[in-house]
Design an enzyme around this catalytic site. Structure first.
Site, PDB file in Angstrom:
ATOM      1  N   ASP A 221       0.832  -1.206   0.000  1.00  0.00           N
ATOM      2  CA  ASP A 221       0.000   0.000   0.000  1.00  0.00           C
ATOM      3  C   ASP A 221       0.873   1.265   0.000  1.00  0.00           C
ATOM      4  O   ASP A 221       1.871   1.326   0.730  1.00  0.00           O
ATOM      5  CB  ASP A 221      -0.887  -0.019   1.250  1.00  0.00           C
ATOM      6  CG  ASP A 221      -1.942   1.076   1.229  1.00  0.00           C
ATOM      7  OD1 ASP A 221      -2.709   1.132   0.264  1.00  0.00           O
ATOM      8  OD2 ASP A 221      -1.988   1.873   2.196  1.00  0.00           O
ATOM      9  N   GLU A 279       1.888  -0.507  -4.967  1.00  0.00           N
ATOM     10  CA  GLU A 279       0.887   0.491  -5.346  1.00  0.00           C
ATOM     11  C   GLU A 279       1.623   1.830  -5.391  1.00  0.00           C
ATOM     12  O   GLU A 279       1.877   2.453  -4.356  1.00  0.00           O
ATOM     13  CB  GLU A 279      -0.247   0.529  -4.312  1.00  0.00           C
ATOM     14  CG  GLU A 279      -1.388   1.407  -4.782  1.00  0.00           C
ATOM     15  CD  GLU A 279      -2.008   2.271  -3.691  1.00  0.00           C
ATOM     16  OE1 GLU A 279      -3.104   2.788  -3.911  1.00  0.00           O
ATOM     17  OE2 GLU A 279      -1.392   2.457  -2.621  1.00  0.00           O
TER      18      GLU A 279
HETATM   19  C1  NOJ Z   1      -4.430   2.970  -1.101  1.00  0.00           C
HETATM   20  C2  NOJ Z   1      -5.565   2.036  -0.860  1.00  0.00           C
HETATM   21  O1  NOJ Z   1      -5.841   1.325  -2.028  1.00  0.00           O
HETATM   22  C3  NOJ Z   1      -6.714   2.900  -0.402  1.00  0.00           C
HETATM   23  O2  NOJ Z   1      -7.908   2.157  -0.351  1.00  0.00           O
HETATM   24  C4  NOJ Z   1      -6.361   3.501   0.935  1.00  0.00           C
HETATM   25  O3  NOJ Z   1      -7.385   4.403   1.293  1.00  0.00           O
HETATM   26  C5  NOJ Z   1      -5.046   4.264   0.866  1.00  0.00           C
HETATM   27  N1  NOJ Z   1      -4.034   3.554   0.145  1.00  0.00           N
HETATM   28  C6  NOJ Z   1      -4.519   4.539   2.251  1.00  0.00           C
HETATM   29  O4  NOJ Z   1      -4.073   3.359   2.857  1.00  0.00           O
END
Ligand code: NOJ
Length: 560
Positions: A221, A279
């Site tokens: 993440d 991500e």
């Molecule tokens: C990316 C995640 O996919 C999202 O759902 C989340 O709100 C943010 N990161 C913060 O962790």
């Protein structure tokens, strides 16, 4: 009775280094996938009950969104304990069983690690709040004195991704001045300090914990956000806070790379088939080259391609994203990836039905024009064939194989995404792509849970035509399109390699050749275009196989 770790069963998915290079990974948003116990919330037992569905769909792996104990201020991306399972989802033994059974079905399992921030309910943060400024407990996070007389202004002007300032003030502790803590997201998600050795060591131990349990890898993440400019400079007033330009103080800072080099060594110690997907992004101009820096051979294995997801339904734009992806990733030897939807953005079957079908930023709330549902679905079918014909890995978000659209009329009082409150009710947030998916039957809960259960977000009555049951064996359905495409992708030698050659084609169309003469043609123009007459069609996104290829349709064929 304790259930043994499932490492032994990993043999059933085969020791296949590099499996991830061309994998199709199915994203399971656990809360909304399948609810076995009838409390309205999806769970691990629900995922286990649907493994045969996933195997038959033809994917290689699943990525499960965070399943850890959490106050759920941000759908579980606020983790209170990284070594356990939230009771709403099950237990660690359930997770072991899931991994073992998934492996037995030939599916790998990726977890979701959240290293940028913990929950404000994490014991470390509680300890930090109760400790004095400058204490080791506070050093694990980013605490600072405020600006202005009495420190009443936040330490800098950074905004939270969810709206409002990225700083919240805590009560004075230990006799010191009341400090502020950084949270790039919700105040319930305090940012960790990745300069801190204890933070680094803790996450390395967490990775080992889950690798020992049998996970095949992790989605990471906010992977480009861990390191911050230690001087915490103000953002220039005209800066786009969501896009990492070169000297951005919190996105894409170089300090993050050493974290991933250490993580890669840990993964390799478990075997060459353990994988990290970052991500990262979107990364702004020159984004794919910036992304490639995270994908050097000793860092992450792959990263989501948000430029592809954000591109509008436009041949020139999609082609330029594809080209801009292939070259820099090839330089570092990383496979490209492709993704059309996830739990953070408007579902593409809706997006593609809008006059402007791209996303200016990756947030779902940016585009709100009315959508032409039939157009969106036609394009989503064509987009599936485009994505699945490209070299590299693809990510499928649960429900896209059913043609689900965004649910745009959820009652305001049911909205859960923190963006709704943080934006002063300006952004409805991401709940519309997170509605529990329909499996069977004519009325909610559509087989998501036992009859009588109330899904945590209400499902539209119109989903009766979108259930797995309604679409199975209907050769015109989205589900059968995905199943057929995934079968061809797995078995046709033309899609096995990594090569792609563009062919000359009319304006507004994309035509490329992979191996063994396999071609993919996508018509994004407003007019029908002819296909070669001497061809063997493998798959069409529209109903027929007549020439010519209508607008918003795609074909896979062999021939010239
Ligand atoms: C990316 C995640 O996919 C999202 O759902 C989340 O709100 C943010 N990161 C913060 O962790």
């Amino acid at each position: 009775m304790s259930i043994q770790p499932s490492r032994a069963s990993a043999a059933s998915v085969g020791q296949a280094p590099g499996w991830w290079r061309r994998a199709v990974v199915y994203q399971v948003y656990i809360r909304s996938f399948a609810d076995a116990n009838g409390d309205g919330v999806g769970d691990i037992a629900g995922i286990r009950s649907r493994l045969a569905y996933l195997r038959d769909l033809g994917v290689d792996a699943i990525w499960v969104n965070p399943w850890y104990p959490s106050p759920m201020v941000d759908g579980g991306y606020d983790v209170a304990d990284y070594r356990a399972i939230d009771p709403a989802y099950g237990t660690l033994d359930d997770a072991r069983l899931l991994i073992r059974e998934a492996h037995d079905h030939g599916l790998r399992v990726l977890g979701d690690i959240v290293p940028n921030h913990t929950s404000a309910e994490h014991p470390w943060f509680r300890e930090a709040v109760a400790s004095a400024p400058g204490s080791p407990a506070r050093e694990r996070y980013v605490f600072r004195d405020g600006r202005g007389p009495g420190g009443e202004e936040p330490p800098n002007n950074w905004p939270s991704v969810f709206g409002g300032p990225a700083w919240t003030r805590v009560a004075s502790a230990g006799g010191g001045p009341a400090q502020w803590y950084l949270h790039l997201f919700d105040p319930g998600q305090p940012d960790l300090n990745w300069e801190n050795g204890e933070v680094r060591a803790e996450f390395e131990a967490i990775l080992r914990f889950w690798f020992d349990l049998g996970l095949d890898g992790f989605r990471i993440d906010v992977a480009h956000g861990l390191a911050k400019d230690a001087t915490l400079p103000d953002l220039p007033p005209d800066a786009d806070p969501s896009v990492p330009e070169d000297d951005h103080p919190f996105w894409g800072q170089d300090g993050t790379h050493s974290v991933y080099r250490a993580w890669r060594r840990i993964a390799e110690a478990y075997g060459a088939d353990r994988v990290f997907i970052g991500e990262i992004g979107p990364m702004g101009p020159d984004g794919q080259a910036r992304l490639a820096r995270y994908l050097r051979p000793d860092e992450l294995h792959q990263a989501f391609n948000f430029d592809f997801l954000r591109a509008p339904w436009d041949a020139a734009k999609l082609r330029s994203v594809i080209d801009a992806t292939l070259a820099p990733l090839a330089e570092v030897g990383a496979p490209p990836t492709w993704v059309l939807s996830n739990h953070d953005v408007t579902r593409h079957a809706t997006r593609y039905g809008r006059p402007y079908s791209g996303l200016e930023a990756w947030e779902t709330w940016v585009e709100r024009q009315p959508a032409d549902r039939a157009l969106g679905l036609r394009r989503a079918r064509a987009a599936a064939l485009l994505m699945l014909a490209l070299p590299g890995a693809a990510y499928v978000y649960q429900g896209e194989e059913l043609g689900l659209g965004e649910v745009e009329d959820l009652p305001e009082e049911l909205l859960q995404d923190p963006t709704w409150e943080r934006s002063g009710h300006e952004w409805r947030g991401r709940d519309g792509c997170r509605v529990p998916i329909p499996w069977s039957g004519d009325a909610p809960p559509f087989g998501f849970g036992p009859s009588g259960c109330t899904p945590w977000l209400p499902q539209p009555a119109g989903w009766r035509g979108h259930t797995v049951e309604a679409q199975a064996d209907d050769r015109t359905s989205m589900l059968e399109l995905y199943r057929t495409a995934l079968r061809i992708r797995r078995t046709h030698p033309g899609l096995a390699g990594e090569e792609l050659t563009w062919l000359a084609s009319p304006p507004g169309t994309l035509v490329f050749e992979r191996g063994a003469g396999l071609r993919c043609a996508v018509n994004l123009s407003g007019a029908a275009v002819p296909l070669p007459t001497a061809r063997t069609t493998l798959l069409r996104s529209d109903a027929g196989d007549e020439d010519p290829l209508p607008p918003d349709a795609a074909a896979w064929y062999v021939g010239r």
